[in-house]
Design an enzyme around this catalytic site. Structure first.
Site, PDB file in Angstrom:
ATOM      1  N   ARG A  87      37.106  64.141  53.723  1.00  0.00           N
ATOM      2  CA  ARG A  87      38.357  63.677  53.124  1.00  0.00           C
ATOM      3  C   ARG A  87      38.372  64.106  51.663  1.00  0.00           C
ATOM      4  O   ARG A  87      37.488  63.735  50.898  1.00  0.00           O
ATOM      5  CB  ARG A  87      38.464  62.156  53.230  1.00  0.00           C
ATOM      6  CG  ARG A  87      39.679  61.597  52.525  1.00  0.00           C
ATOM      7  CD  ARG A  87      39.853  60.083  52.720  1.00  0.00           C
ATOM      8  NE  ARG A  87      41.022  59.656  51.978  1.00  0.00           N
ATOM      9  CZ  ARG A  87      41.001  58.843  50.917  1.00  0.00           C
ATOM     10  NH1 ARG A  87      39.872  58.290  50.511  1.00  0.00           N
ATOM     11  NH2 ARG A  87      42.104  58.545  50.267  1.00  0.00           N
ATOM     12  N   HIS A 146      45.956  61.340  45.026  1.00  0.00           N
ATOM     13  CA  HIS A 146      44.892  60.420  44.618  1.00  0.00           C
ATOM     14  C   HIS A 146      45.018  60.227  43.101  1.00  0.00           C
ATOM     15  O   HIS A 146      44.153  60.656  42.336  1.00  0.00           O
ATOM     16  CB  HIS A 146      43.530  60.974  45.032  1.00  0.00           C
ATOM     17  CG  HIS A 146      42.436  59.943  45.110  1.00  0.00           C
ATOM     18  ND1 HIS A 146      41.705  59.687  46.256  1.00  0.00           N
ATOM     19  CD2 HIS A 146      41.926  59.100  44.181  1.00  0.00           C
ATOM     20  CE1 HIS A 146      40.802  58.739  46.032  1.00  0.00           C
ATOM     21  NE2 HIS A 146      40.910  58.369  44.768  1.00  0.00           N
ATOM     22  N   GLU A 206      45.354  54.368  47.792  1.00  0.00           N
ATOM     23  CA  GLU A 206      45.313  53.110  47.038  1.00  0.00           C
ATOM     24  C   GLU A 206      46.492  52.932  46.092  1.00  0.00           C
ATOM     25  O   GLU A 206      46.330  52.861  44.861  1.00  0.00           O
ATOM     26  CB  GLU A 206      44.001  53.017  46.250  1.00  0.00           C
ATOM     27  CG  GLU A 206      42.781  53.126  47.138  1.00  0.00           C
ATOM     28  CD  GLU A 206      41.500  52.679  46.446  1.00  0.00           C
ATOM     29  OE1 GLU A 206      41.520  52.416  45.230  1.00  0.00           O
ATOM     30  OE2 GLU A 206      40.474  52.574  47.136  1.00  0.00           O
ATOM     31  N   ASN A 217      40.455  51.553  52.414  1.00  0.00           N
ATOM     32  CA  ASN A 217      39.385  51.727  51.428  1.00  0.00           C
ATOM     33  C   ASN A 217      38.869  50.331  51.127  1.00  0.00           C
ATOM     34  O   ASN A 217      39.614  49.475  50.658  1.00  0.00           O
ATOM     35  CB  ASN A 217      39.905  52.365  50.145  1.00  0.00           C
ATOM     36  CG  ASN A 217      40.342  53.807  50.340  1.00  0.00           C
ATOM     37  OD1 ASN A 217      40.320  54.328  51.456  1.00  0.00           O
ATOM     38  ND2 ASN A 217      40.733  54.449  49.265  1.00  0.00           N
ATOM     39  N   TYR A 257      35.708  47.820  49.589  1.00  0.00           N
ATOM     40  CA  TYR A 257      34.507  47.758  48.750  1.00  0.00           C
ATOM     41  C   TYR A 257      33.848  46.392  48.655  1.00  0.00           C
ATOM     42  O   TYR A 257      32.647  46.305  48.438  1.00  0.00           O
ATOM     43  CB  TYR A 257      34.825  48.282  47.340  1.00  0.00           C
ATOM     44  CG  TYR A 257      34.992  49.785  47.319  1.00  0.00           C
ATOM     45  CD1 TYR A 257      33.894  50.614  47.135  1.00  0.00           C
ATOM     46  CD2 TYR A 257      36.228  50.381  47.551  1.00  0.00           C
ATOM     47  CE1 TYR A 257      34.016  51.995  47.153  1.00  0.00           C
ATOM     48  CE2 TYR A 257      36.367  51.763  47.570  1.00  0.00           C
ATOM     49  CZ  TYR A 257      35.259  52.571  47.370  1.00  0.00           C
ATOM     50  OH  TYR A 257      35.381  53.930  47.405  1.00  0.00           O
ATOM     51  N   GLU A 294      37.386  54.925  52.822  1.00  0.00           N
ATOM     52  CA  GLU A 294      36.374  54.830  51.755  1.00  0.00           C
ATOM     53  C   GLU A 294      35.566  53.555  51.916  1.00  0.00           C
ATOM     54  O   GLU A 294      36.124  52.498  52.228  1.00  0.00           O
ATOM     55  CB  GLU A 294      37.005  54.773  50.349  1.00  0.00           C
ATOM     56  CG  GLU A 294      37.536  56.075  49.835  1.00  0.00           C
ATOM     57  CD  GLU A 294      38.136  55.931  48.430  1.00  0.00           C
ATOM     58  OE1 GLU A 294      37.719  55.041  47.659  1.00  0.00           O
ATOM     59  OE2 GLU A 294      39.039  56.729  48.124  1.00  0.00           O
TER      60      GLU A 294
HETATM   61  C1  GBH Z   1      38.295  53.555  44.906  1.00  0.00           C
HETATM   62  O1  GBH Z   1      38.957  52.512  44.279  1.00  0.00           O
HETATM   63  C2  GBH Z   1      38.943  54.873  44.564  1.00  0.00           C
HETATM   64  O2  GBH Z   1      39.802  55.318  45.599  1.00  0.00           O
HETATM   65  C3  GBH Z   1      37.963  55.962  44.209  1.00  0.00           C
HETATM   66  O3  GBH Z   1      38.636  57.027  43.615  1.00  0.00           O
HETATM   67  C4  GBH Z   1      36.907  55.390  43.310  1.00  0.00           C
HETATM   68  O4  GBH Z   1      36.055  56.368  42.793  1.00  0.00           O
HETATM   69  C5  GBH Z   1      36.138  54.378  44.124  1.00  0.00           C
HETATM   70  O5  GBH Z   1      36.951  53.439  44.697  1.00  0.00           O
HETATM   71  C6  GBH Z   1      35.073  53.668  43.320  1.00  0.00           C
HETATM   72  O6  GBH Z   1      35.628  52.904  42.301  1.00  0.00           O
HETATM   73  O7  GBH Z   1      36.343  43.562  40.390  1.00  0.00           O
HETATM   74  O8  GBH Z   1      35.122  42.471  42.187  1.00  0.00           O
HETATM   75  O9  GBH Z   1      37.497  42.095  41.947  1.00  0.00           O
HETATM   76  C7  GBH Z   1      38.328  51.266  44.305  1.00  0.00           C
HETATM   77  C8  GBH Z   1      39.318  50.131  44.311  1.00  0.00           C
HETATM   78  C9  GBH Z   1      39.899  47.996  43.616  1.00  0.00           C
HETATM   79  C10 GBH Z   1      37.772  48.282  44.598  1.00  0.00           C
HETATM   80  C11 GBH Z   1      39.449  46.768  42.914  1.00  0.00           C
HETATM   81  C12 GBH Z   1      37.264  46.989  43.936  1.00  0.00           C
HETATM   82  C13 GBH Z   1      37.965  45.080  42.589  1.00  0.00           C
HETATM   83  C14 GBH Z   1      36.654  44.385  42.856  1.00  0.00           C
HETATM   84  N1  GBH Z   1      38.802  48.904  43.798  1.00  0.00           N
HETATM   85  N2  GBH Z   1      38.332  46.108  43.557  1.00  0.00           N
HETATM   86  S1  GBH Z   1      36.401  43.029  41.774  1.00  0.00           S
END
Ligand code: GBH
Length: 460
Positions: A73, A117, A163, A289, A291, A363
């Protein structure tokens, strides 16, 4: 399950890896401008060179092949294709992605292409206020059409946006991302134009009769109710609707979640019946995506019904949700909690809400802080992160029957991590930003083996 039905992959984004910011006719984008603005990026880093993937893509394709993934991707840089955002096409930009796509296909790797992106051509920001203007949605549809025409004979998996929550909330709410605006109204307007842009592009794709599928990659952290109390259950559900639902309900059902219309009121733009029709059913698959996870509970409100706290990004007062965490959860160097079961629950939530539309985890990954290559390659924390999250994904896929068709690890190699510059490393491969040398880490091998095991298991 064989790799035919389930794609193991790895992800990157143009602005984070390519570099070559002024080469071969590329125009500037909002992140070029943002990172050249003093104070916006850690250590004053820029993506001018990044991983120099623009020149080193052949080596990177080899690393992707050796990893054993079948899907890659990546995103296309809009300003490389259309330096002014619309109008004249830059053939050198088309040529670069042709070389990349052909190189991948020659190795049996399927390209999964993200059209956007975050790197909006700067001209569209300066002249039209970017996503605050509907004209940017029209420009996006033109750009998408150029890409479908140029690459659609070989690319069969498309994602319009990565996103949009980040573009809306971080770009126009808290202002920490480009274009750096702060507002409680603009995020909803920007989101609205992003949604319409998706709708116009999906229509162009389908009307054009291109083979393949078009989807969208939306991000969502999971929200688990803190207690069984109905108000906490509702808080968690609503938080997910404000996060994933905001950008997914429109492309499936043709409108925003009811709770958003109720809470946001006049600040939430309305779709006309025609726009709603355009959007409804406009995604063939849903990207996720993912995390991290938090507990959600109902936030206290003042006498006017306004949430007393601001702990959930830009528009928290609208959500009325209090987020918390279990102190026992490990954290990554970004400070994000490691909660593998959140992925399984998130996938089940999407499956149920969106009636089993195919899902791809577009992701998932983590940052491990270490700038010394000799120790950074021993990233057992990341290996364990990937193993534990994919275990939960497999439970969702194999035990819960969720229609999840792929997993893309973020990310192939350390790269320009937006406001954190080169300080945060998410890669399976170490990138030495002085020499641009790539060194696979322990997690690269762990992921390679995990894929081999899963594929072998499905064939027996
Ligand atoms: C992604 O965004 C992006 O698509 C990518 O480009 C980037 O490199 C990658 O992640 C890593 O950052 O502060 O505990 O509340 C991540 C989107 C949104 C994930 C906010 C974590 C907050 C966590 N993020 N979220 S917190």
């Amino acid at each position: 399950m064989s790799q035919k039905e389930f794609t193991w992959g790895v992800a990157t984004a143009a602005h984070q890896v390519e570099g070559a910011w002024l080469e071969d006719g590329k125009g500037l984008n909002v992140w070029d401008a943002f990172s050249h603005t003093p104070g916006k990026i850690k250590n004053g880093d820029t993506a001018d060179v990044a991983c120099d993937h623009y020149h080193r893509y052949e080596e990177d394709i080899d690393l992707i092949e050796q990893l054993g993934v079948r899907g890659y991707r990546f995103s296309i840089s809009w300003a490389r294709i259309l330096p002014q955002g619309r109008g004249e096409v830059n053939q050198a930009g088309i040529d670069f992605y042709n070389r990349l796509i052909d190189g991948l296909l020659a190795k049996g790797i399927t390209p999964f292409v993200t059209l956007y992106h975050w790197d909006l051509p700067l001209t569209l920001q300066m002249e039209n206020d970017g996503w605050l203007s509907y004209s940017t949605a029209e420009a996006f549809a033109e750009y998408a059409q150029v890409c479908f025409n140029a690459f659609g004979d070989r690319v069969k998996k498309w994602m319009t946006f990565n996103e949009s929550w980040c573009t809306a909330v971080l770009g126009h709410g808290s202002g920490v991302f480009a274009p750096g605006r702060t507002s409680v109204t603009e995020p909803y307007l920007a989101a609205h134009n992003l949604m319409l842009a998706h709708g116009l592009a999906a229509k162009a794709f389908r009307d054009g009769g291109y083979a393949g599928q078009i989807g969208i990659a939306n991000n969502c952290d999971f929200r688990e109710p803190l207690t069984d109390a109905p108000e906490d259950q509702a808080a968690a559900q609503e938080a997910l609707e404000f996060f994933y639902g905001w950008f997914t309900d429109p492309v499936v059902f043709g409108d925003y979640p009811a709770i958003m219309r109720e809470r946001v009121g006049d600040r939430l733009p309305k779709f006309t019946p025609e726009q709603s029709e355009l959007l409804k059913g406009s995604a063939d698959f849903l990207g996720l995506n993912h995390y991290t996870t938090h507990y959600a509970s109902r936030a206290d409100v003042d006498e006017n019904g306004v949430a007393a706290e601001n702990g959930n990004g830009g528009m928290d007062a609208d959500q009325c949700v209090h987020l918390s965490a279990d102190p026992a959860w490990p954290t990554t160097s970004m400070g994000w909690y490691v909660v593998p079961w959140g992925l399984r629950k998130m996938l089940n939530w999407i499956e149920q809400r969106y009636n089993g539309l195919p899902i791809y985890v577009t992701e998932n990954g983590c940052s491990v802080e270490d700038n010394d290559p000799s120790t950074a390659v021993e990233d057992h924390f990341r290996a364990k992160f990937i193993e534990s999250y994919t275990e939960e994904l497999k439970k969702a896929r194999d035990e819960d029957g969720v229609n999840v068709q792929g997993y893309f690890c973020w990310t192939l190699m350390d790269n320009f991590e937006w406001t954190r510059g080169y300080d945060m490393r998410f890669g399976l491969i170490f990138c030495n930003f002085d020499t641009l040398e790539r060194i696979p880490k322990a997690s690269y091998r762990a992921y390679q083996q995990l894929i081999q095991r899963d594929c072998a298991g499905s064939e027996s």
